[in-house]
Write an enzyme that holds these catalytic residues in place. Sequence first.
Site, PDB file in Angstrom:
ATOM      1  N   CYS A  67      21.833  63.505  13.460  1.00 22.19           N
ATOM      2  CA  CYS A  67      23.076  63.108  12.775  1.00 22.19           C
ATOM      3  C   CYS A  67      24.279  63.740  13.456  1.00 22.19           C
ATOM      4  O   CYS A  67      24.175  64.814  14.045  1.00 22.19           O
ATOM      5  CB  CYS A  67      23.080  63.571  11.316  1.00 22.19           C
ATOM      6  SG  CYS A  67      21.696  63.005  10.350  1.00 22.19           S
ATOM      7  N   ASP A  68      25.403  63.091  13.314  1.00 20.57           N
ATOM      8  CA  ASP A  68      26.666  63.673  13.750  1.00 20.57           C
ATOM      9  C   ASP A  68      27.782  63.043  12.920  1.00 20.57           C
ATOM     10  O   ASP A  68      27.735  61.857  12.608  1.00 20.57           O
ATOM     11  CB  ASP A  68      26.921  63.432  15.234  1.00 20.57           C
ATOM     12  CG  ASP A  68      28.055  64.308  15.740  1.00 20.57           C
ATOM     13  OD1 ASP A  68      27.803  65.500  15.987  1.00 20.57           O
ATOM     14  OD2 ASP A  68      29.191  63.812  15.848  1.00 20.57           O
TER      15      ASP A  68
END
Length: 186
Positions: A67-68
């Site tokens: 994730c980012d």
Amino acid sequence: MNIILASKSPRRIELLKNIVDSFEIMPANIDEDDITSPNIENIPQLLAVNKARHIADSHSNALVIGCDTGVFIDGKMLGKPKSEVEAFEMLATLSGRTHKVITGCAIIFNGEIIEFSEETDVTFTLLDEDNIRKYISYGECMDKAGAYGIQGKGSMLVEKINGDFYNVMGLPVCRLAKEMRKFLDV
């Protein structure tokens, strides 16, 4: 099944526990500055894929989640501030305005990848210099994109949101659970 979160974010760890009871934490140490895109709003998803691949390459039997999260305003992506001065500038830019929070996610399992982005609009209340300095003094802004955390004292900055609250924290729980169901029973 072995599940790995390619992040050390305390917020993502806390939120992933809402989906699955057991998982490993293995931060992906990649150079985030190497990622570019003609559409800057694609960067969180590209980073999520790179993080997940980095871990999946050495853990082929695991389901890996990358994730980012990015904060976007005026065609720019606001990352984590490098100083209190930069935090002040970010918060002053967001003051009284609506910005986008985009979290990119990638799930890799047995060579198959699912990738997506979730977008939430966040509107800040109008802040004066004293409001901004007081918030910075709490110390929670330095490790967060856009220099604020909606789940902490930063909640006082947010007038309204349109979209997934948990996305602003860094993990779109509902959408991630939906996508993970393609691989497991969650």
